[in-house]
Scaffold this active site. Structure first.
Site, PDB file in Angstrom:
ATOM      1  N   TYR A   3      84.886  67.905  59.172  1.00  0.00           N
ATOM      2  CA  TYR A   3      84.095  67.781  60.478  1.00  0.00           C
ATOM      3  C   TYR A   3      84.683  67.324  61.812  1.00  0.00           C
ATOM      4  O   TYR A   3      85.447  66.175  61.551  1.00  0.00           O
ATOM      5  CB  TYR A   3      82.661  66.851  60.296  1.00  0.00           C
ATOM      6  N   ASP A  42      81.816  56.909  56.783  1.00  0.00           N
ATOM      7  CA  ASP A  42      82.901  57.399  57.456  1.00  0.00           C
ATOM      8  C   ASP A  42      83.669  56.710  57.999  1.00  0.00           C
ATOM      9  O   ASP A  42      85.033  56.840  58.422  1.00  0.00           O
ATOM     10  CB  ASP A  42      82.762  58.686  58.421  1.00  0.00           C
ATOM     11  N   ASP A  53      71.543  43.741  77.663  1.00  0.00           N
ATOM     12  CA  ASP A  53      71.545  42.151  78.203  1.00  0.00           C
ATOM     13  C   ASP A  53      70.881  42.463  79.681  1.00  0.00           C
ATOM     14  O   ASP A  53      71.521  43.046  80.484  1.00  0.00           O
ATOM     15  CB  ASP A  53      72.908  41.539  78.581  1.00  0.00           C
ATOM     16  N   LEU A  59      69.061  40.116  72.466  1.00  0.00           N
ATOM     17  CA  LEU A  59      68.563  41.124  71.665  1.00  0.00           C
ATOM     18  C   LEU A  59      69.806  42.145  71.399  1.00  0.00           C
ATOM     19  O   LEU A  59      70.622  42.406  72.258  1.00  0.00           O
ATOM     20  CB  LEU A  59      67.376  41.921  72.183  1.00  0.00           C
ATOM     21  N   HIS A  99      70.923  68.430  58.562  1.00  0.00           N
ATOM     22  CA  HIS A  99      71.772  69.866  58.491  1.00  0.00           C
ATOM     23  C   HIS A  99      71.516  70.739  57.539  1.00  0.00           C
ATOM     24  O   HIS A  99      71.828  70.302  56.441  1.00  0.00           O
ATOM     25  CB  HIS A  99      73.199  69.210  58.779  1.00  0.00           C
ATOM     26  N   ASP A 158      74.219  46.514  72.510  1.00  0.00           N
ATOM     27  CA  ASP A 158      73.911  44.962  72.996  1.00  0.00           C
ATOM     28  C   ASP A 158      73.526  44.964  74.327  1.00  0.00           C
ATOM     29  O   ASP A 158      74.205  44.738  75.188  1.00  0.00           O
ATOM     30  CB  ASP A 158      74.962  44.207  72.800  1.00  0.00           C
TER      31      ASP A 158
HETATM   32 CU   LIG Z   1      76.491  68.881  58.773  1.00  0.00          CU
END
Ligand SMILES: [Cu+2]
Ligand SMILES: *[C@@H]1O[C@H](CO)[C@@H](O)[C@H](O)[C@H]1NC(C)=O
Ligand SMILES: *[C@@H]1O[C@H](CO)[C@@H](O)[C@H](O)[C@H]1NC(C)=O
Ligand SMILES: *[C@@H]1O[C@H](CO)[C@@H](O)[C@H](O)[C@H]1NC(C)=O
Ligand SMILES: *[C@@H]1O[C@H](CO)[C@@H](O)[C@H](O)[C@H]1NC(C)=O
Ligand SMILES: *[C@@H]1O[C@H](CO)[C@@H](O)[C@H](O)[C@H]1NC(C)=O
Ligand SMILES: *[C@@H]1O[C@H](CO)[C@@H](O)[C@H](O)[C@H]1NC(C)=O
Ligand SMILES: *[C@@H]1O[C@H](CO)[C@@H](O)[C@H](O)[C@H]1NC(C)=O
Ligand SMILES: *[C@@H]1O[C@H](CO)[C@@H](O)[C@H](O)[C@H]1NC(C)=O
Ligand SMILES: *[C@@H]1O[C@H](CO)[C@@H](O)[C@H](O)[C@H]1NC(C)=O
Ligand SMILES: *[C@@H]1O[C@H](CO)[C@@H](O)[C@H](O)[C@H]1NC(C)=O
Ligand SMILES: *[C@@H]1O[C@H](CO)[C@@H](O)[C@H](O)[C@H]1NC(C)=O
Ligand SMILES: *[C@@H]1O[C@H](CO)[C@@H](O)[C@H](O)[C@H]1NC(C)=O
Length: 800
Positions: free
Chosen positions: A483, A402, A542, A688, A698, A540
């Site tokens: 949606y 998307d 830290d 990291l 769904h 992310d």
């Molecule tokens: Cu759905």
């Protein structure tokens, strides 16, 4: 492709008038209780001005301004090598700029700047250019900077952002107008058959009865470009949306290889479990009565009944006492957080963060600090997959990526008092596509809310103590086709953060025939087509610097004998502390029963008891989710971020995102293949990055009609301090009471309020808790080339 969008979405703003409005008549909202709708300004001037602040640094992740975007577009048009045509004049055979956005600075440079050890990183833009003037059209991301435009400005090769070494991707989908022409022409040739089988004709001259669209992404089979399409009913002339509820069960397969429509062909037809390998064979079968008709002749259709099954207006028996106003939220003393709106910087309690907004992923957060200490460099959406299944080729071939359609372009104005409380602080959202800048007013909201469950409490023999759970929420909603995804970030008084996605809107359904194993029958002729949603977030984290390690602390059953147990073993459980040492073991499934904790710890920053300080990542409501389908042929090399619940990689300036919006154009050869991030790097005291998947399987049931409900369609994860502080920081709020029970001789209870009571003062005019929704407006667009900032225009037919 996503329904409702008949044209490439990268061009979306240029072609906007062709599209169906998803909000019918936003300006004709009927006020049922005119007295209760008043201007919210009354409330905002309540005598409690909002706190002010100045961001400690300027927002180096800020969305490109209208002027910056215009200057980049202007500059690009002077680069002869690009041979650009202005978007307004361009056709499919021209080179055009489709999107201009911020190229986020490298973290290495940003961190130097934030810590005062480096200059402000220069601003760069990334321009996505459609190279259409070729037999082999492609799309490419190109950097432009530094900004503002000067003699130093140059094109920046962005191949460092691609795992294949190039941001070029072949576009097999560049001739969508031709596709529509081709599909309608084919449909014309079988109009008599479609009239008989699905009571619908779609022809070159009359395409009012339905739509033809299909799989996404396109398939490449033996170097041929394949587009499987389906007939759908349409919603023209109806009050409500819902074309995705009208699949008709007739499909055809097209070979659309190359750019010459005369070389395109039909490769077969599919209907009710039967396949014919040519239009001739299909016609022959029909003429000889050999087509097995579906037993349920009535395909799903819309009718003009206002209470029809697809309509979302109120209907049915009145609910008890529903005529009374429900509880509403108010903020009696006004806003309790500070926003530097120029820098999109927010401070609430001990949290602070910067907000940015991009076309691909919408809202993202940077430099999230807690108690003046960075805990996250970045937090936000990366990509979202909706992968369908079904016995028919279109459901099995639908796996939306998307960000191609984008979350930014579809983050529309929020509905005041419904999406967010009327006392919310709203921000606009701007993106630059199709050589226009488009601003959705009030598309982001910030508000505090009472979570209506105390954050802590205790009753004892002598007293009861209880503390409110007040949270700050940052929210936006993106309606991507059928949606509606609501993205909410909650900040809590205990130092935790929750990231939540909730889904509503119309499902994409399937024709019922042959699909009983792929969903429930939810209406006449309709299957609620099962599918997986996976939404990948980057966190992310830290913890006290960037040198962090990843640990799993689990509970394991064991049998132990002890000095006191006289040689007998006791069944018990123990902690099992393990480290994820490298990227070779960092693709994780959250283990069952919730008995394992996933932790980002800083081994070099232990607390006074010797435990490393850290943040925990915990599945919230709905849990984490990965794709159920293994090795999808639709997504091929563009799904590697959706196969597990969570991944940990070492941060690299070359790996800022799991995907590229244009991966969708050729998922076999994507610009970013997340798998390539895993090259065995050590995760021991390194910087990291966590990649966390929200979502759900769904399987729509009748309760998904007309729209999916957000009470159940949601998924979240939490980031929680873990041995990070000395205790629970929520003790700092004054929003608590301790009630000392009355003694024998003095029967009044003593109430310790810590300053939280008695307040607020004064009388409240309840009108302030209701918004004037007649002010809901379309977006504001500014043409970029030629740049005309003084003449913005609104496209209020459609808010897209
Ligand atoms: Cu759905
Ligand atoms: C530039 O693009 C135009 C189409 O806009 C095309 O006709 C022309 O051949 C292109 N020129 C070059 C040098 O590629
Ligand atoms: C970001 O880092 C990459 C990799 O080190 C480098 O190639 C690129 O030039 C940097 N980008 C900018 C805008 O400095
Ligand atoms: C940019 O270059 C042009 C010509 O090369 C020169 O006339 C102009 O002064 C330069 N501008 C700046 C800001 O250096
Ligand atoms: C439309 O279909 C007819 C045959 O049915 C064919 O002769 C014609 O070339 C087609 N036109 C296009 C634009 O595909
Ligand atoms: C076919 O569609 C028309 C409207 O287009 C409708 O009036 C008719 O009832 C439908 N027939 C069947 C068998 O569904
Ligand atoms: C279609 O199927 C028939 C047999 O059912 C076969 O003879 C023919 O070669 C096939 N045609 C194509 C184009 O595959
Ligand atoms: C916050 O931290 C910065 C250094 O990162 C320091 O300069 C500043 O004084 C701190 N502010 C407070 C209120 O502690
Ligand atoms: C939002 O955009 C509108 C229309 O351009 C503008 O009038 C308004 O000032 C903007 N609001 C903010 C908070 O920037
Ligand atoms: C992080 O670890 C590296 C070695 O991997 C070390 O050189 C550096 O000093 C550490 N940084 C901090 C802030 O401790
Ligand atoms: C502890 O966890 C590790 C890693 O998950 C696992 O290999 C080991 O078997 C566990 N130990 C026990 C006693 O369960
Ligand atoms: C409440 O506010 C509304 C709108 O400003 C106003 O019309 C109304 O008179 C006020 N009510 C009272 C009791 O002040
Ligand atoms: C756009 O809409 C807003 C709000 O309805 C209005 O104030 C503004 O004048 C409109 N702008 C144009 C150019 O129509």
């Amino acid at each position: 492709m996503r329904s409702l969008f008949a044209v490439p979405l990268l061009f979306l703003v240029a072609h906007v008038s062709a599209k169906v409005s998803r909000l019918s008549h936003p300006h004709t909202y009927h006020k049922e209780h005119p007295d209760t709708y008043i201007n919210e300004a009354d409330f905002k001037d309540s005598g409690y001005p909002p706190p002010r602040t100045h961001a400690p640094s300027s927002n180096i992740w800020a969305t490109l301004s209208n002027d910056e975007a215009a200057s980049v577009i202007h500059w690009l048009h002077h680069q002869n090598s690009l041979n650009l045509t202005s978007a307004k004049k361009a056709g499919a055979w021209d080179n055009t700029i489709s999107v201009v956005d911020l190229l986020a600075p490298n973290k290495t440079d940003a961190n130097k700047y934030l810590s005062g050890q480096g200059p402000k990183p220069p601003r760069y833009a990334v321009a996505t250019i459609m190279f259409g003037a070729s037999e082999h059209p492609y799309v490419q991301d190109i950097g432009v900077g530094p900004l503002p435009i000067s003699n130093n400005t140059h094109l920046l090769d962005l191949s460092y952002l691609s795992t294949k070494g190039s941001t070029k991707i072949r576009n097999y989908n560049s001739d969508e107008e031709l596709q529509t022409k081709f599909l309608r022409n084919i449909s014309t040739s079988v109009a008599d058959i479609t009239k008989d089988l699905i009571n619908m004709t779609i022809t070159t001259h009359d395409h009012s009865q339905g739509d033809i669209w299909g799989i996404d992404p396109l398939w490449i089979e033996d170097d041929r470009v394949i587009y499987w399409v389906s007939y759908f009913g349409n919603v023209q002339g109806f009050q409500f949306d819902g074309t995705t509820l009208l699949p008709q069960g007739l499909f055809f397969k097209c070979d659309i290889t190359g750019r010459d429509i005369s070389k395109w062909s039909v490769k077969g037809w599919y209907y009710n479990g039967q396949f014919w390998n040519s239009t001739e064979a299909f016609r022959d079968a029909w003429e000889h009565g050999k087509i097995q008709k579906a037993d349920q002749i009535n395909s799903p259709y819309l009718d003009a009944d206002q209470h029809a099954w697809y309509g979302t207006d109120r209907f049915g028996k009145a609910l008890p006492h529903d005529e009374k106003a429900p509880p509403v939220s108010i903020a009696p003393e006004g806003q309790r957080f500070a926003v530097d709106s120029k820098n999109r910087y927010v401070e609430w309690m001990d949290f602070s963060f910067y907000i940015t907004f991009t076309r691909d992923t919408g809202m993202r957060l940077f430099d999230v600090k807690y108690k003046n200490q960075t805990i996250l460099y970045e937090l936000g959406l990366q990509e979202a997959i909706a992968h369908y299944a079904g016995s028919d080729p279109v459901q099995t071939g639908t796996a939306y990526l998307d960000t191609y359609y984008s979350f930014g372009a579809y983050a529309f104005e929020l509905v005041d008092g419904y999406d967010c409380p009327t006392y919310s602080h709203y921000l606009n959202a701007t993106f630059h596509a199709g050589e226009e800048s488009r601003t959705h007013r009030n598309a982001i909201c910030l508000f505090e809310m009472d979570m209506q469950l105390p954050i802590s409490r205790h009753s004892s023999a002598k007293y009861v103590t209880v503390t409110r759970n007040t949270a700050l929420v940052l929210r936006s909603v993106s309606t991507v086709g059928n949606y509606d995804y609501t993205f909410s970030y909650y900040f809590y008084l205990d130092g935790s953060i929750e990231v939540k996605v909730s889904a509503s809107g119309y499902i994409q359904s399937a024709y019922y025939a042959q699909n009983d194993e792929y969903g429930y029958r939810i209406h006449h002729g309709l299957s609620g087509s099962m599918h997986d949603h996976v939404l990948t977030f980057k966190a992310d984290v830290d913890v006290l610097g960037t040198n962090n390690s990843f640990a799993k602390h689990g509970a394991v059953a064991s049998k132990e004998s002890y000095p006191w147990s006289a040689g007998h073993k006791r069944s018990t459980m123990k902690m099992n502390r393990t480290w994820i040492g490298s990227e070779d073991e960092s693709r994780l499934h959250v283990e069952g029963n919730g008995q394992v904790q996933y932790l980002v710890l800083n081994k070099d920053e232990t607390n006074e008891y010797g435990e490393p300080r850290g943040y925990r990542i915990m599945p919230g409501m709905g849990g984490l989710h990965h794709l159920t389908i293994q090795e999808s042929e639709d997504l091929i090399n563009s799904q590697s971020f959706a196969t597990h619940h969570m991944y940990i990689t070492k941060q690299k300036d070359t790996e800022p995102r799991v995907s590229n919006a244009n991966n969708n154009l050729n998922p076999r050869d994507p610009i970013v293949d997340f798998n390539k991030f895993f090259d065995g790097d050590s995760l021991d005291q390194e910087d990291l990055v966590l990649w966390v998947n929200l979502g759900m399987t769904h399987i729509p049931h009748t309760g998904d009609l007309p729209n999916t409900v957000q009470s159940t369609a949601q998924s979240s994860f939490m980031l929680l301090p873990h041995n990070y502080l000395k205790g629970d920081p929520s003790r700092q709020t004054k929003e608590m009471v301790r009630i000392q029970y009355g003694k024998k001789n003095e029967d009044m209870a003593k109430v310790h309020t810590f300053g939280s009571l008695p307040h607020p003062r004064g009388l409240l005019n309840l009108s302030s808790a209701y918004a004037d929704l007649t002010q809901y407006a379309g977006d504001v667009a500014i043409r970029k080339f030629p740049y005309d900032p003084l003449h913005p225009y609104n496209d209020t037919d459609s808010i897209v």
